[in-house]
Design an enzyme around this catalytic site. Structure first.
Site, PDB file in Angstrom:
ATOM      1  N   LYS A 112       0.024   4.271  -0.325  1.00  0.00           N
ATOM      2  CA  LYS A 112      -0.666   5.402   0.315  1.00  0.00           C
ATOM      3  C   LYS A 112      -0.485   6.677  -0.522  1.00  0.00           C
ATOM      4  O   LYS A 112      -0.454   6.616  -1.742  1.00  0.00           O
ATOM      5  CB  LYS A 112      -0.203   5.558   1.762  1.00  0.00           C
ATOM      6  CG  LYS A 112      -0.404   4.278   2.582  1.00  0.00           C
ATOM      7  CD  LYS A 112      -0.198   4.472   4.061  1.00  0.00           C
ATOM      8  CE  LYS A 112      -0.433   3.165   4.788  1.00  0.00           C
ATOM      9  NZ  LYS A 112      -0.313   3.314   6.254  1.00  0.00           N
ATOM     10  N   ASN A 128       0.853  -1.185   0.000  1.00  0.00           N
ATOM     11  CA  ASN A 128       0.000   0.000   0.000  1.00  0.00           C
ATOM     12  C   ASN A 128       0.895   1.243   0.000  1.00  0.00           C
ATOM     13  O   ASN A 128       1.486   1.586   1.027  1.00  0.00           O
ATOM     14  CB  ASN A 128      -0.914  -0.014   1.227  1.00  0.00           C
ATOM     15  CG  ASN A 128      -1.845   1.186   1.281  1.00  0.00           C
ATOM     16  OD1 ASN A 128      -1.936   1.964   0.328  1.00  0.00           O
ATOM     17  ND2 ASN A 128      -2.537   1.347   2.395  1.00  0.00           N
ATOM     18  N   SER A 130       3.558  -1.984  10.313  1.00  0.00           N
ATOM     19  CA  SER A 130       5.020  -1.841  10.433  1.00  0.00           C
ATOM     20  C   SER A 130       5.766  -3.122  10.070  1.00  0.00           C
ATOM     21  O   SER A 130       6.794  -3.453  10.657  1.00  0.00           O
ATOM     22  CB  SER A 130       5.402  -1.368  11.841  1.00  0.00           C
ATOM     23  OG  SER A 130       4.873  -0.071  12.090  1.00  0.00           O
ATOM     24  N   HIS A 160      -9.488   0.467   5.320  1.00  0.00           N
ATOM     25  CA  HIS A 160      -8.222   0.779   5.976  1.00  0.00           C
ATOM     26  C   HIS A 160      -8.470   1.744   7.128  1.00  0.00           C
ATOM     27  O   HIS A 160      -9.369   2.594   7.079  1.00  0.00           O
ATOM     28  CB  HIS A 160      -7.237   1.382   4.977  1.00  0.00           C
ATOM     29  CG  HIS A 160      -5.832   1.444   5.483  1.00  0.00           C
ATOM     30  ND1 HIS A 160      -5.398   2.441   6.326  1.00  0.00           N
ATOM     31  CD2 HIS A 160      -4.768   0.630   5.284  1.00  0.00           C
ATOM     32  CE1 HIS A 160      -4.124   2.233   6.622  1.00  0.00           C
ATOM     33  NE2 HIS A 160      -3.715   1.141   5.995  1.00  0.00           N
ATOM     34  N   GLY A 203       2.462   2.428  10.801  1.00  0.00           N
ATOM     35  CA  GLY A 203       3.313   3.597  10.630  1.00  0.00           C
ATOM     36  C   GLY A 203       3.965   4.097  11.898  1.00  0.00           C
ATOM     37  O   GLY A 203       4.553   5.180  11.910  1.00  0.00           O
ATOM     38  N   GLU A 219      -7.087   4.365   8.100  1.00  0.00           N
ATOM     39  CA  GLU A 219      -7.039   5.793   7.768  1.00  0.00           C
ATOM     40  C   GLU A 219      -8.345   6.244   7.129  1.00  0.00           C
ATOM     41  O   GLU A 219      -8.751   7.403   7.275  1.00  0.00           O
ATOM     42  CB  GLU A 219      -5.836   6.061   6.868  1.00  0.00           C
ATOM     43  CG  GLU A 219      -4.525   5.928   7.622  1.00  0.00           C
ATOM     44  CD  GLU A 219      -3.358   5.422   6.795  1.00  0.00           C
ATOM     45  OE1 GLU A 219      -2.306   5.123   7.389  1.00  0.00           O
ATOM     46  OE2 GLU A 219      -3.497   5.323   5.555  1.00  0.00           O
ATOM     47  N   GLU A 271      -4.920  -5.272  10.672  1.00  0.00           N
ATOM     48  CA  GLU A 271      -3.925  -4.223  10.898  1.00  0.00           C
ATOM     49  C   GLU A 271      -4.241  -3.506  12.203  1.00  0.00           C
ATOM     50  O   GLU A 271      -5.109  -2.623  12.239  1.00  0.00           O
ATOM     51  CB  GLU A 271      -3.944  -3.215   9.745  1.00  0.00           C
ATOM     52  CG  GLU A 271      -3.507  -3.790   8.409  1.00  0.00           C
ATOM     53  CD  GLU A 271      -3.204  -2.679   7.416  1.00  0.00           C
ATOM     54  OE1 GLU A 271      -2.042  -2.559   7.013  1.00  0.00           O
ATOM     55  OE2 GLU A 271      -4.130  -1.934   7.058  1.00  0.00           O
TER      56      GLU A 271
END
Length: 323
Positions: free
Chosen positions: A81, A79, A279, A163, A239, A165, A233
């Site tokens: 992003k 991904n 990560s 996701h 991140g 985000e 996730e």
């Protein structure tokens, strides 16, 4: 403001579908959630496992020489992003084209929308293309959105939906994400369906509850699981440089597979790939890949480095055991 009203838009725009089978959802009777402290557990040498976790009957021996609980092929997605320029993406594509990748892995990358066509026209056919999001219905007067039909038109095979985000920054809720997944699948686009808990939810012992609720929203909406990959996730690991231990990740993956078994079917639980994200990098992927219920990875920052992404793809070799 679009994110705030997305649910009502979804209810107006999503096409009617046949009633989905009901899925029982009573996590309290199945799992108690992840514990804040494992200090009282006598679970040596792996004290991070909850004692009530393995509630299914014993598994059949794993297939072939690969230590995987599911029957699906190892899967690694990248991904990208909101990262990259024309030049940096050209370099990344060049690195991926020259990388030696294990044959028994499905590999997918998700560039930003504006570079999808560039990547599609220059990347080896060995790697499939995914979008990072799609709209809940057919295109039209929806400023800033990308329709499934447009993605199909430029050669996308996959889309990432749910996701964290999109959930926690943009404000998409479980039901809206489920409807998006159903529409994408109905139009022939495969789905990477993301689930995962916030740090405060994990600390409150609600990891299973949150993940099962997100799974139920997908299960209530999708017509079939044949073209769905589930990506667990944990939000606190995305991140941040923090990564779930292999035991923590395995614990949740096993719980999700058991949820599928109890609420959908044995066949779906076996066939659906459950991949880990948070990560993941070239240093930790091998140990994570050894876990029986981890069927691959959804990779963020490390997917922007071609050689390191290749290492993660090739971590499938860590799954292989003596025949």
């Amino acid at each position: 403001m679009a994110a705030v009203t997305s649910t009502s838009l979804a209810s107006r725009l999503s096409t009617p579908k046949a009633a989905a089978p009901s899925h029982s959802y009573s996590p309290a009777t199945q799992f108690s959630g992840l514990r804040r402290s494992f200090s009282n557990l006598d679970y040596s040498p792996q004290p991070l496992f909850s004692p009530n976790l393995r509630i299914s009957s014993p598994r059949k021996p794993c297939r072939g020489i690969v230590a995987m609980a599911g029957s699906g092929k190892f899967f690694v997605g990248g991904n990208w992003k909101c990262n990259g320029t024309k030049d940096s993406i050209s370099k990344l594509v060049s690195d991926l084209n020259s990388a030696k990748l294990e044959a028994d892995v499905d590999v997918v990358v998700a560039p930003p929308f504006v570079y999808l066509d560039q990547v599609r026209n220059s990347l080896t056919d060995r790697i499939e293309i995914s979008a990072q999001n799609s709209w809940v219905g057919k295109g039209g007067a929806f400023t800033g959105e990308i329709s499934v039909e447009q993605l199909k038109d430029i050669g996308c095979n996959w889309v990432i939906l749910g996701h964290s985000e999109r959930r926690h920054v943009i404000g998409e809720d479980d039901q809206f994400i489920g409807k998006k997944a159903a529409y994408a699948l109905s139009q022939g686009l495969k789905v990477i369906a993301c689930i995962g808990e916030l740090l405060q939810e994990r600390e409150a012992g609600k990891t299973f509850e949150v993940c099962f609720q997100q799974m139920k929203a997908f299960a209530d909406a999708v017509p079939s699981w044949d073209d769905v990959v589930v990506a667990y996730e944990p939000v606190w690991a995305i991140g941040t440089g923090k990564v779930a231990t292999p035991q923590q990740a395995q614990e949740v993956h096993l719980a999700v597979r058991d949820w599928l078994k109890k609420n959908v079917s044995d066949e779906v639980a076996s066939k659906t790939r459950i991949i880990y994200g948070g990560s993941v990098n070239g240093s930790n992927c091998a140990e994570l890949a050894k876990q029986e219920d981890i069927d691959g990875f959804l990779v963020g920052g490390a997917s922007l480095k071609g050689p390191e992404f290749a290492v993660i793809v090739n971590s499938v070799t860590s799954k292989k055991v003596a025949a």
